[in-house]
Design a protein around this motif. Sequence first.
Motif, short mmCIF file in Angstrom:
data_model
loop_
_atom_site.label_atom_id
_atom_site.label_comp_id
_atom_site.label_asym_id
_atom_site.label_seq_id
_atom_site.Cartn_x
_atom_site.Cartn_y
_atom_site.Cartn_z
N LEU A 14 0.84 -1.42 -0.05
CA LEU A 14 -0.15 0.03 0.07
C LEU A 14 0.97 1.15 0.05
CD1 LEU A 14 -2.88 -1.15 2.68
CD2 LEU A 14 -2.91 -0.75 0.19
N VAL A 15 1.77 1.30 0.85
CA VAL A 15 2.84 2.25 0.85
C VAL A 15 3.43 2.72 -0.66
CG1 VAL A 15 5.31 2.99 1.48
CG2 VAL A 15 3.68 2.02 3.14
N MET A 16 3.69 1.50 -1.34
CA MET A 16 4.19 1.63 -2.64
C MET A 16 3.44 2.16 -3.48
SD MET A 16 7.45 0.85 -2.71
CE MET A 16 7.56 1.19 -4.58
N MET A 17 2.05 1.84 -3.38
CA MET A 17 0.91 2.36 -4.10
C MET A 17 0.58 3.80 -3.96
SD MET A 17 -1.65 -0.73 -3.85
CE MET A 17 -3.07 -0.18 -4.97
N ALA A 18 0.84 4.24 -2.99
CA ALA A 18 0.82 5.78 -2.52
C ALA A 18 1.76 6.40 -3.11
CB ALA A 18 0.86 5.87 -1.04
N ILE A 19 3.16 5.99 -3.09
CA ILE A 19 4.12 6.45 -3.61
C ILE A 19 4.06 6.83 -5.15
CG2 ILE A 19 6.87 6.29 -4.20
CD1 ILE A 19 7.18 4.97 -1.44
N LEU A 20 3.55 5.84 -5.76
CA LEU A 20 3.42 5.70 -7.11
C LEU A 20 2.10 6.68 -7.64
CD1 LEU A 20 3.62 1.98 -7.86
CD2 LEU A 20 4.97 3.71 -9.05
N PHE A 21 1.04 6.63 -6.69
CA PHE A 21 0.14 7.72 -6.91
C PHE A 21 0.85 9.24 -6.82
CE2 PHE A 21 -3.37 10.50 -5.78
CZ PHE A 21 -4.41 10.27 -6.69
N TYR A 22 1.52 9.39 -5.72
CA TYR A 22 1.85 10.67 -5.45
C TYR A 22 2.90 11.02 -6.84
CZ TYR A 22 4.56 14.53 -3.58
OH TYR A 22 5.24 15.76 -3.38
N SER A 23 3.77 10.14 -7.08
CA SER A 23 4.49 10.49 -8.35
C SER A 23 4.05 10.64 -9.49
CB SER A 23 5.70 9.16 -8.64
OG SER A 23 6.16 9.27 -9.35
N SER A 24 2.93 10.24 -10.04
CA SER A 24 2.06 10.27 -11.07
C SER A 24 1.04 11.79 -10.90
CB SER A 24 1.19 9.19 -11.12
OG SER A 24 1.52 8.19 -11.53
N SER A 25 1.15 12.20 -9.85
CA SER A 25 0.54 13.33 -9.53
C SER A 25 1.30 14.78 -9.72
CB SER A 25 -0.05 13.53 -8.25
OG SER A 25 -0.89 12.68 -7.92
N MET A 26 2.64 14.49 -9.85
CA MET A 26 3.56 15.33 -10.29
C MET A 26 3.67 15.72 -11.86
SD MET A 26 6.29 14.41 -7.45
CE MET A 26 7.49 15.42 -7.80
N THR A 27 4.10 16.60 -12.28
CA THR A 27 4.21 17.11 -13.72
C THR A 27 5.80 16.51 -13.85
OG1 THR A 27 5.21 19.28 -13.12
CG2 THR A 27 2.50 19.22 -13.60
N TYR A 28 5.88 16.41 -15.23
CA TYR A 28 7.45 16.21 -15.54
C TYR A 28 8.64 17.12 -14.88
CZ TYR A 28 11.77 15.82 -18.17
OH TYR A 28 13.05 15.61 -18.21
N HIS A 29 8.01 18.56 -15.11
CA HIS A 29 9.06 19.62 -14.45
C HIS A 29 9.09 19.57 -12.97
CE1 HIS A 29 8.99 20.79 -18.75
NE2 HIS A 29 8.87 21.92 -18.58
N GLU A 30 8.23 18.92 -12.37
CA GLU A 30 8.19 18.99 -11.02
C GLU A 30 9.12 17.74 -10.62
OE1 GLU A 30 4.15 20.47 -8.98
OE2 GLU A 30 3.85 18.50 -10.23
N GLN A 31 9.37 16.63 -11.33
CA GLN A 31 10.24 15.60 -10.87
C GLN A 31 11.07 15.23 -11.88
OE1 GLN A 31 7.68 11.83 -13.03
NE2 GLN A 31 7.20 12.03 -10.86
N THR A 32 11.53 16.27 -12.66
CA THR A 32 12.82 15.83 -13.44
C THR A 32 14.29 15.67 -12.79
OG1 THR A 32 14.11 16.42 -15.41
CG2 THR A 32 13.12 18.15 -14.01
#
Length: 166
Positions: A14-32
């Motif tokens: 569930l923690v991994m799912m939350a991390i993935l969800f959070y990561s997908s919520s970020m734009t490319y520029h926020e996570q580059t």
Amino acid sequence: MFKKKSDWFLVLALVMMAILFYSSSMTYHEQTSVPLLERVLKNEPLKQWLSQFSFHYAGSEQSVKASGYFKFVEFFVRKGAHFGTYFLLALFSYLGLRPRIEGAFLAGIFSWLAATGYAATDEFHQMLTGDRTPLFQDVMLDSVGALSGIVIMSVILYFVGRKKRR
């Protein structure tokens, strides 16, 4: 609350799912990771060696020549993150479900299908996020990462079990 090890593995899934969800919520520029790579790899190590490689992924050429050294390296970092996070998601899910589902094979199939389904919904989520591109190829990469985690753990558990039986 969590009395069995398998409970903790489900929490980790569930923690991994939350991390993935959070990561997908970020734009490319926020996570580059390009700015970090530019600082850490400022001398562009292995550039000559990497320059000889060129391939297509999701209809786009991936090479140092086409995208530049740092974006090419970032491509591998990002795809490695795809593979690795779904490897862990399925691994934790498998270890959490294995004692609860009769038959390790069935637990593996369920964990793999669940991780692959989550990968598909994650790409859909990226479609709704600005500056992100959902890719079917990423779902396939995630699925292979998930299957790899389950297969590797199954082999380890098989040999550990065999050793204990001796």
